[in-house]
Motif scaffolding. Sequence first.
Motif, PDB file in Angstrom:
ATOM      1  N   THR A 103       0.856  -1.182   0.000  1.00  7.92           N
ATOM      2  CA  THR A 103       0.000   0.000   0.000  1.00  7.92           C
ATOM      3  C   THR A 103       0.888   1.225   0.000  1.00  7.92           C
ATOM      4  OG1 THR A 103      -0.093   0.022   2.401  1.00  7.92           O
ATOM      5  CG2 THR A 103      -1.843  -1.172   1.246  1.00  7.92           C
ATOM      6  N   ARG A 104       0.422   2.248  -0.642  1.00 10.40           N
ATOM      7  CA  ARG A 104       1.199   3.486  -0.687  1.00 10.40           C
ATOM      8  C   ARG A 104       1.090   4.186   0.654  1.00 10.40           C
ATOM      9  NH1 ARG A 104       1.133   7.125  -5.536  1.00 10.40           N
ATOM     10  NH2 ARG A 104       3.194   6.370  -6.017  1.00 10.40           N
ATOM     11  N   GLU A 105       2.203   4.734   1.080  1.00 14.58           N
ATOM     12  CA  GLU A 105       2.184   5.507   2.310  1.00 14.58           C
ATOM     13  C   GLU A 105       1.567   6.859   2.013  1.00 14.58           C
ATOM     14  OE1 GLU A 105       6.019   5.683   4.094  1.00 14.58           O
ATOM     15  OE2 GLU A 105       6.309   3.533   3.958  1.00 14.58           O
ATOM     16  N   PRO A 106       0.780   7.380   2.924  1.00 15.43           N
ATOM     17  CA  PRO A 106       0.127   8.666   2.661  1.00 15.43           C
ATOM     18  C   PRO A 106       1.146   9.809   2.603  1.00 15.43           C
ATOM     19  CG  PRO A 106      -0.230   7.981   4.925  1.00 15.43           C
ATOM     20  CD  PRO A 106       0.452   6.846   4.226  1.00 15.43           C
ATOM     21  N   VAL A 107       0.811  10.829   1.837  1.00 19.77           N
ATOM     22  CA  VAL A 107       1.663  12.004   1.726  1.00 19.77           C
ATOM     23  C   VAL A 107       1.511  12.829   2.995  1.00 19.77           C
ATOM     24  CG1 VAL A 107       2.094  14.107   0.422  1.00 19.77           C
ATOM     25  CG2 VAL A 107       1.450  12.025  -0.772  1.00 19.77           C
ATOM     26  N   THR A 108       2.620  13.149   3.627  1.00 22.52           N
ATOM     27  CA  THR A 108       2.562  13.929   4.850  1.00 22.52           C
ATOM     28  C   THR A 108       2.429  15.413   4.521  1.00 22.52           C
ATOM     29  OG1 THR A 108       4.954  14.192   4.963  1.00 22.52           O
ATOM     30  CG2 THR A 108       4.014  12.245   6.040  1.00 22.52           C
ATOM     31  N   GLU A 109       2.073  16.190   5.501  1.00 20.52           N
ATOM     32  CA  GLU A 109       1.904  17.630   5.304  1.00 20.52           C
ATOM     33  C   GLU A 109       3.244  18.303   4.969  1.00 20.52           C
ATOM     34  OE1 GLU A 109       0.065  21.243   4.865  1.00 20.52           O
ATOM     35  OE2 GLU A 109      -0.805  19.249   5.007  1.00 20.52           O
ATOM     36  N   SER A 110       4.327  17.836   5.580  1.00 19.83           N
ATOM     37  CA  SER A 110       5.632  18.426   5.281  1.00 19.83           C
ATOM     38  C   SER A 110       6.048  18.127   3.844  1.00 19.83           C
ATOM     39  CB  SER A 110       6.690  17.940   6.260  1.00 19.83           C
ATOM     40  OG  SER A 110       6.926  16.567   6.096  1.00 19.83           O
ATOM     41  N   GLN A 111       5.712  16.936   3.343  1.00 23.27           N
ATOM     42  CA  GLN A 111       6.002  16.618   1.948  1.00 23.27           C
ATOM     43  C   GLN A 111       5.183  17.500   1.014  1.00 23.27           C
ATOM     44  OE1 GLN A 111       5.099  12.436   2.048  1.00 23.27           O
ATOM     45  NE2 GLN A 111       7.263  11.881   1.886  1.00 23.27           N
TER      46      GLN A 111
END
Length: 191
Positions: A103-111
């Motif tokens: 599963t893809r890891e979610p995009v973080t806010e810092s990214q």
Amino acid sequence: MARVRRNKSYKLAKIYDRRSRELPFNADVTEVEVDNPLALDSGEKILAIRSIRGDPLGRLRAHHQIDEAQYLGGRAFQNDWERAERGPQAMDPTREYVDGARTREPVTESQRQAVLRLNRVERELGTDGAALVHDVLILGLTMDQIAVRRAVRTQRWNDYFARRFRECLDRLALVYGFATATGAQRAERRG
């Protein structure tokens, strides 16, 4: 029984010097001021030796070819690039195995913020400037290597790429807030 005499007083003992005396023959180092990790007071600095062999931005700073704002702008760009990059990742053995599908890891806010800043930088620098900054700061290429990649091999082109790279560092310093625009630069941006 005779008493043993000591030749040196403990009070006059020299402080231990932790600096390296011998360096490899191909070392390219510079002295930098860093926070003292053993200090009792916060903000105390010590001199350390830092390798600039694989760091084009550090080399330019050590040879006084760029100023502090340009250096910090380049480091901020590198930091955003590393934060936003989502390249090949190693398999995590602690995760549950499910038919090889990851599963893809979610995009973080810092990214997300880093990608937005990188998009703004690309708009500010233009396509050629963004490619030049990427080649130097991310891939670590020299001006000679950039000239070879672009099939121009004269000293005049190397000088042009170096001058253009410093202009891009100026723009990065403005974008990241390490420098302020002068009157001429403000008029140029409006026009």
